[in-house]
Design an enzyme around this catalytic site. Structure first.
Site, PDB file in Angstrom:
ATOM      1  N   TYR A 141       0.853  -1.200   0.000  1.00 39.97           N
ATOM      2  CA  TYR A 141       0.000   0.000   0.000  1.00 39.97           C
ATOM      3  C   TYR A 141       0.879   1.236   0.000  1.00 39.97           C
ATOM      4  O   TYR A 141       1.833   1.319   0.779  1.00 39.97           O
ATOM      5  CB  TYR A 141      -0.910   0.030   1.232  1.00 39.97           C
ATOM      6  CG  TYR A 141      -2.357  -0.149   0.858  1.00 39.97           C
ATOM      7  CD1 TYR A 141      -2.937   0.695  -0.089  1.00 39.97           C
ATOM      8  CD2 TYR A 141      -3.138  -1.138   1.425  1.00 39.97           C
ATOM      9  CE1 TYR A 141      -4.264   0.536  -0.460  1.00 39.97           C
ATOM     10  CE2 TYR A 141      -4.464  -1.302   1.057  1.00 39.97           C
ATOM     11  CZ  TYR A 141      -5.020  -0.461   0.109  1.00 39.97           C
ATOM     12  OH  TYR A 141      -6.320  -0.609  -0.264  1.00 39.97           O
ATOM     13  N   GLU A 155      -0.591   4.767  -0.612  1.00 43.95           N
ATOM     14  CA  GLU A 155      -1.422   5.940  -0.884  1.00 43.95           C
ATOM     15  C   GLU A 155      -0.615   7.200  -0.630  1.00 43.95           C
ATOM     16  O   GLU A 155       0.100   7.310   0.378  1.00 43.95           O
ATOM     17  CB  GLU A 155      -2.679   5.909  -0.013  1.00 43.95           C
ATOM     18  CG  GLU A 155      -3.658   4.873  -0.522  1.00 43.95           C
ATOM     19  CD  GLU A 155      -4.924   4.758   0.316  1.00 43.95           C
ATOM     20  OE1 GLU A 155      -5.026   5.456   1.334  1.00 43.95           O
ATOM     21  OE2 GLU A 155      -5.790   3.964  -0.059  1.00 43.95           O
ATOM     22  N   ASP A 187      -5.200  14.500 -25.313  1.00 41.55           N
ATOM     23  CA  ASP A 187      -5.211  13.078 -24.962  1.00 41.55           C
ATOM     24  C   ASP A 187      -4.415  12.382 -26.072  1.00 41.55           C
ATOM     25  O   ASP A 187      -4.933  12.141 -27.165  1.00 41.55           O
ATOM     26  CB  ASP A 187      -6.668  12.601 -24.920  1.00 41.55           C
ATOM     27  CG  ASP A 187      -6.801  11.110 -24.656  1.00 41.55           C
ATOM     28  OD1 ASP A 187      -5.797  10.393 -24.795  1.00 41.55           O
ATOM     29  OD2 ASP A 187      -7.913  10.665 -24.331  1.00 41.55           O
ATOM     30  N   THR A 209      -2.638   6.883 -22.304  1.00 43.36           N
ATOM     31  CA  THR A 209      -2.483   5.531 -21.775  1.00 43.36           C
ATOM     32  C   THR A 209      -1.038   5.131 -22.056  1.00 43.36           C
ATOM     33  O   THR A 209      -0.334   5.807 -22.812  1.00 43.36           O
ATOM     34  CB  THR A 209      -3.438   4.543 -22.466  1.00 43.36           C
ATOM     35  OG1 THR A 209      -3.280   4.687 -23.878  1.00 43.36           O
ATOM     36  CG2 THR A 209      -4.871   4.792 -22.070  1.00 43.36           C
ATOM     37  N   LYS A 219      -0.680   1.505 -25.622  1.00 40.61           N
ATOM     38  CA  LYS A 219      -0.977   1.475 -27.064  1.00 40.61           C
ATOM     39  C   LYS A 219       0.350   1.534 -27.831  1.00 40.61           C
ATOM     40  O   LYS A 219       1.170   0.635 -27.663  1.00 40.61           O
ATOM     41  CB  LYS A 219      -1.936   2.616 -27.410  1.00 40.61           C
ATOM     42  CG  LYS A 219      -3.288   2.480 -26.686  1.00 40.61           C
ATOM     43  CD  LYS A 219      -4.293   3.510 -27.146  1.00 40.61           C
ATOM     44  CE  LYS A 219      -5.662   3.281 -26.559  1.00 40.61           C
ATOM     45  NZ  LYS A 219      -5.878   3.917 -25.260  1.00 40.61           N
ATOM     46  N   ARG A 253      -0.829  -1.827 -19.175  1.00 37.96           N
ATOM     47  CA  ARG A 253      -2.124  -1.138 -19.234  1.00 37.96           C
ATOM     48  C   ARG A 253      -2.212  -0.101 -18.123  1.00 37.96           C
ATOM     49  O   ARG A 253      -2.077  -0.446 -16.944  1.00 37.96           O
ATOM     50  CB  ARG A 253      -3.212  -2.205 -19.074  1.00 37.96           C
ATOM     51  CG  ARG A 253      -4.587  -1.839 -19.498  1.00 37.96           C
ATOM     52  CD  ARG A 253      -5.412  -3.079 -19.767  1.00 37.96           C
ATOM     53  NE  ARG A 253      -4.942  -3.729 -20.973  1.00 37.96           N
ATOM     54  CZ  ARG A 253      -5.233  -3.319 -22.218  1.00 37.96           C
ATOM     55  NH1 ARG A 253      -6.029  -2.294 -22.409  1.00 37.96           N
ATOM     56  NH2 ARG A 253      -4.733  -3.931 -23.261  1.00 37.96           N
TER      57      ARG A 253
HETATM   58  N1  DSN Z   1     -10.331   1.503 -26.150  1.00 40.71           N
HETATM   59  C1  DSN Z   1      -9.378   2.430 -26.706  1.00 40.71           C
HETATM   60  C2  DSN Z   1      -9.257   2.314 -28.173  1.00 40.71           C
HETATM   61  O1  DSN Z   1      -9.462   1.221 -28.670  1.00 40.71           O
HETATM   62  O2  DSN Z   1      -8.933   3.271 -28.845  1.00 40.71           O
HETATM   63  C3  DSN Z   1      -9.667   3.777 -26.276  1.00 40.71           C
HETATM   64  O3  DSN Z   1      -9.617   3.805 -24.892  1.00 40.71           O
END
Ligand code: DSN
Length: 411
Positions: A53, A55, A198, A224, A227, A233
């Protein structure tokens, strides 16, 4: 080691992991938002760091025993700032949606106004969808793409002058072209509002220096890590503002999240190091080359496709093959080619059906797919969707291709 541990205790889960491993190895993964992590990242994410933990933030924790956790998280922050040339970062968001929620909270009050892309033109659920928290907490207004499916900066300025938003949001889920963040900055300065980006889809291309860096122009950048950036993730937030990072930090913890996932943060730290390497730059260059090669071949074969200069393109399956996006997705999946149905600009069908597919090369380029293979994949897609190739024969060709590539356990 992790797999054995799971296997000894829980056969049901270990069997399912084995089946998913086989599926990932035997398929051509063309979902533009997916990728494969390195073994180092997977080891960190499956490590004992999950037991702790923590926090709070490095050196300001609610719990004792955080000396090594602090070092892990600080390393992740420092590497992330260096990778994108930012002054401040938060590496705790559990996902891109959490990152966006915290960014909104830092930038505007509840009820404030955000100008984002029309969702069906390639926006994300958190960019104002009625089924997302975002549209319930904030007032969203939208700018459309032009008839060629491209951003029209003059139109965005015109709408911004009328709507007077608190924030303009750029960065999308299904936009196949480069985004000019400097033009967004000028629009925001002219109407006196914040710019939020984003960059989830294109973070890897930015890290490799192959796309303009939004950190140089935006007040807050979210992303994120899983990708094109090829990490575990999760989500991240960057800013150059000391005032905003304080608001971002308190929006993530304690407002939206509790204990940070330090095992994932360790995986993120490894991802940021990997993404700063020359090998990663070459990888990102190859992603763009493969995407363009597949798109150009489909175009040559007579399909209706968007152009592309990033890691994805859109295929209009309805006008090309008289198939909805959903029908095309299901047909390709039978041949072990994974894609996702996607709205195309000015789509006449619903999001459940759609008129197209989104196709991306970030994942299979990690496994070693090259330009010639990308051209073969275009032919495969075309022949399957135009019913010129049986599913059985298509599967054989898919298997020949995937057998050439690295196994996902070897990445
Ligand atoms: N699910 C993602 C995508 O496929 O672009 C976006 O969060």
């Amino acid at each position: 080691m992790t797999m054995q541990g799971v296997g000894m205790m829980d056969k049901e889960i270990s069997n399912l992991i084995a089946l998913e491993t086989k599926r990932q190895n035997e398929g051509i993964e063309l979902i533009a938002s997916e990728n494969y992590t390195s073994k180092d990242i997977r080891d960190a994410c499956g490590s004992i760091l999950t037991n702790k933990y923590a926090e709070g933030y490095p050196s300001k924790r609610y719990y004792g025993g955080c000396e090594y956790i602090d070092a892990v998280e600080q390393l992740a922050i420092d590497r992330l700032c260096k990778l994108f040339n930012a002054k401040y970062a938060n590496v705790q968001p559990h996902s891109g949606s959490q990152a966006n929620a915290a960014a909104y909270r830092a930038l505007l009050p509840n009820g404030g106004k955000i100008l984002s892309l029309v969702l069906n033109d390639g926006g994300h659920l958190t960019h104002g969808s009625p089924v997302s928290f975002s549209s319930h907490l904030y007032q969203f207004v939208h700018y459309p793409l032009n008839k060629d499916g491209k951003l029209d900066y003059d139109k965005i300025l015109e709408i911004a002058k009328i709507e007077k938003p608190d924030v303009i949001l750029a960065g999308y889920s299904a936009y196949p072209y480069a985004i000019d963040f400097s033009k967004f900055r000028k629009i925001c300065d002219e109407v006196n509002c914040y710019l939020m980006v984003d960059m989830a889809h294109i973070a890897g291309l930015i890290a490799a220096g192959l796309h303009q860096n939004p950190v140089d122009y935006a007040d807050i950048v979210t992303s994120t890590t899983h990708k094109t950036l090829r990490g575990p993730r999760g989500g991240i937030i960057l800013t150059n503002s000391e005032t905003l990072i304080k608001k971002i930090n308190s929006a993530i913890f304690p407002y939206y999240q509790g204990g940070p996932l330090e095992h994932i943060i360790a995986g993120k730290a490894i991802c940021f190091k990997e993404a700063s390497s020359d090998m990663f730059k070459e990888y990102a260059r190859q992603v763009i080359e493969n995407t363009k090669a597949c798109r150009d071949e489909l175009y040559r074969l007579g399909a209706i496709v968007s152009d592309t200069n990033n890691h994805l393109f859109l295929l209009n399956t309805l006008d090309s093959y008289n198939l909805t996006g959903l029908e095309a997705q299901i047909l390709l999946e039978k041949a072990n080619i994974t894609t996702n149905k996607n709205m195309i600009p000015n789509d006449i069908l619903t999001p459940n059906k759609t008129s197209g597919l989104r196709i991306g090369f970030a994942a299979i380029t990690t496994r070693g797919c090259n330009k010639n293979e990308a051209i073969l994949i275009a032919n495969l897609i075309h022949n399957i969707l135009s019913n010129k190739l049986s599913i059985e024969d298509a599967r054989k060709q898919v298997s020949m291709l995937t057998n050439n590539w690295k196994k996902i356990e070897e990445i």
